[in-house]
Design an enzyme around this catalytic site. Structure first.
Site, short mmCIF file in Angstrom:
data_model
loop_
_atom_site.label_atom_id
_atom_site.label_comp_id
_atom_site.label_asym_id
_atom_site.label_seq_id
_atom_site.Cartn_x
_atom_site.Cartn_y
_atom_site.Cartn_z
N SER A 238 -7.71 0.48 0.83
CA SER A 238 -7.23 -0.79 1.36
C SER A 238 -5.71 -0.82 1.28
O SER A 238 -5.10 0.13 0.77
CB SER A 238 -7.81 -1.95 0.57
OG SER A 238 -7.12 -2.04 -0.65
N LYS A 239 -5.14 -1.93 1.73
CA LYS A 239 -3.68 -2.06 1.77
C LYS A 239 -3.02 -1.82 0.42
O LYS A 239 -1.87 -1.43 0.34
CB LYS A 239 -3.31 -3.46 2.26
CG LYS A 239 -3.34 -3.56 3.76
CD LYS A 239 -2.37 -4.62 4.25
CE LYS A 239 -2.39 -4.71 5.74
NZ LYS A 239 -2.89 -5.97 6.25
N ARG A 240 -3.79 -2.09 -0.64
CA ARG A 240 -3.23 -1.88 -1.98
C ARG A 240 -2.81 -0.43 -2.18
O ARG A 240 -2.00 -0.11 -3.04
CB ARG A 240 -4.27 -2.22 -3.06
CG ARG A 240 -4.54 -3.67 -3.23
CD ARG A 240 -5.58 -3.90 -4.30
NE ARG A 240 -6.88 -3.34 -3.90
CZ ARG A 240 -7.54 -2.42 -4.58
NH1 ARG A 240 -7.06 -1.94 -5.70
NH2 ARG A 240 -8.70 -1.99 -4.15
#
Ligand code: GLU
Length: 467
Positions: A238-240
């Site tokens: 994910s964006k993390r």
């Protein structure tokens, strides 16, 4: 042997994600390595979530990566008549039926299944009612309740599913739109797809799709489910874990070569090799070397691979990739061979094209902008003589080879009694505005006589102005 036909069928509900790009790449490489065909299909039947912007973003990302297609783009939303025809075939052969159970009823059955610890399944209320088409009716596939389905997966080996786990799933909604598993099968059949490589998040759909192939009397494609990509903490990507959109890497100054190289290594290997260009990949790619364990997305590795690709790329290519980053800074590029030469002095010290563009600015500005501290420290009265001696020496040179320049600097060292470093620093500030830059001889050679003399003379004027 039958020609290999693969496909990439993104749903246009957002940007092209790095995981999706990897799937596209594997299918593209497989087709290219086998002289096959690669089909692009836009799965846009979810009208509420599909957008034209997403379709454009997908095209833009594929184009940047250099992933081209032989057939398509096909849009599912333009193929509704074909799906209707296949729905009718399944109804006529008694492999599908109309169902009018209300969503509330389906929900109740589902909840009671879950309460009893069972897999939620349609209870078959309409299975044998032989209902006619009506406004509220969905179409369900009549699934086999007994036995097993084996997915023969070229990556994972055989995967066994109990048919009792598969219910009479919906293949057409009441508004006439086809459901994912059905549309994919009809498309893959009618587009001649014989190899389906996709993320293993789709594995559980495959027995349903196989059942549809069988009901339609069609040959199955070869399936390969590629293990997922995780973040470093082993959670779903994910964006993390860094930027996820392919075009974000473009904007951050990555070379498409680097992203391709990085994506292919997320799951595929060739001995211990790490560095690949597309043409090698087309020669070397084989499905056998796609691994069975999940891969980990590591943005630092990707950055260092980008630096390697920047270093290795032909300078003309780097210049083409660099140009838009300079235009973004309102620098107009007219001389591509000058830009190539500039890139040649920066390609070993830039991790991204963005960094390279920052580093290239001093070459392109019509007037050098001095860093305040650098100018205060080095463009002082005591540098005046050495800069003007150097101007005299350089003016006499026909060409700025390394040898000629060394000779010129040596003469200035003799005349002033100063060491090389003491001369080089004011010259560097005069030419670049900064105290850190590529090697001084390299800069002088690339800037060329006219610019160098002009900049050194401007530095003299600057020093004069501070008297
Ligand atoms: N549209 C589906 C997706 O984007 C395609 C899945 C498939 O390859 O069948 O996940």
């Amino acid at each position: 042997m039958e020609q290999i036909i693969t496909r990439f069928p993104p749903s246009p509900t957002g940007y092209l994600h790095v995981g999706g790009a990897r799937t596209a790449l594997f299918n593209w490489l497989y087709a290219r390595s086998k002289n096959g065909r690669f089909v692009l299909r836009i799965e846009d039947t979810d009208i509420a979530r599909s957008t034209k912007e997403s379709v454009d973003a997908i095209f833009k990302a594929l184009d940047w990566l250099g992933i081209d297609w032989d057939d398509g783009p096909f849009y599912q939303s333009e193929r509704l008549d074909i799906y209707k025809e296949y729905i009718q075939k399944l109804i006529d052969s008694d492999n599908a039926y109309y169902c009018t159970c209300s969503p509330e009823k389906i929900k109740r059955v589902r909840e009671s299944n879950i309460a009893l610890g069972q897999t939620p399944k349609y209870d078959g209320t309409c299975r044998d009612k032989r209902l006619k088409k009506s406004d509220k009716a969905v179409v369900r596939f009549r699934a086999d309740n007994f036995g097993t389905t084996i997915v023969e997966d070229i990556i994972k080996g055989n995967i066994l599913f109990q048919n009792s786990e598969i219910d009479d799933f919906i293949i057409q909604r009441s508004d006439g739109m086809p459901m994912y598993n059905f549309a994919v099968v009809v498309d893959d059949i009618t587009m001649g797809i014989n190899t389906v490589l996709r993320g293993d998040d789709h594995v559980s759909n495959t027995p349903k799709q196989i059942a549809l192939y069988r009901a339609l009397g069609c040959l199955l494609p070869v399936y390969g489910h590629v293990p997922m990509v995780f973040g470093k903490d082993r959670t779903r990507l994910s964006k993390r874990h860094g930027a996820m959109s392919v075009t974000a890497y473009k904007d951050m100054g990555y070379m498409p070569e680097a992203l391709i190289n990085y994506l292919v290594r997320l799951g595929w290997s060739h001995g211990d090799d790490e560095f690949f260009l597309k043409d090698d990949l087309i020669k070397k790619f084989n499905i056998k070397n796609i691994g069975i364990s999940p891969s980990i997305f590591d943005s630092e590795k990707l950055l260092s691979l980008n630096a390697d690709h920047i270093k290795a790329a032909p300078l003309e290519r780097t210049a083409i990739c660099l140009k838009p980053f300079l235009e973004e800074k309102n620098v107009e590029i007219t001389d591509m061979s000058y830009l190539s030469a500039i890139a040649g002095t920066l390609n070993k010290r830039s991790k991204t094209l963005l960094e390279m563009a920052d580093g290239a600015m001093f070459y392109l500005e019509s007037k050098v902008v001095y860093d305040k501290k650098a100018a205060e420290k080095f463009l002082k009265l005591n540098a005046y003589d050495c800069l003007s001696f150097l101007i005299d020496q350089l003016k006499q040179l026909e060409s700025f080879t390394q040898e000629n320049q060394e000779e010129a600097f040596k003469k200035v060292m003799d005349m002033t009694g100063l060491k090389f470093g003491k001369i080089a620093q004011p010259v560097r500030v005069a030419l670049t505005g900064k105290t850190v830059s590529p090697g001084i001889f390299e800069i002088i050679e690339v800037l060329g006589k006219e610019r160098v003399i002009k900049r050194l003379e401007e530095a003299l004027l600057y020093i004069d102005s501070k008297r």
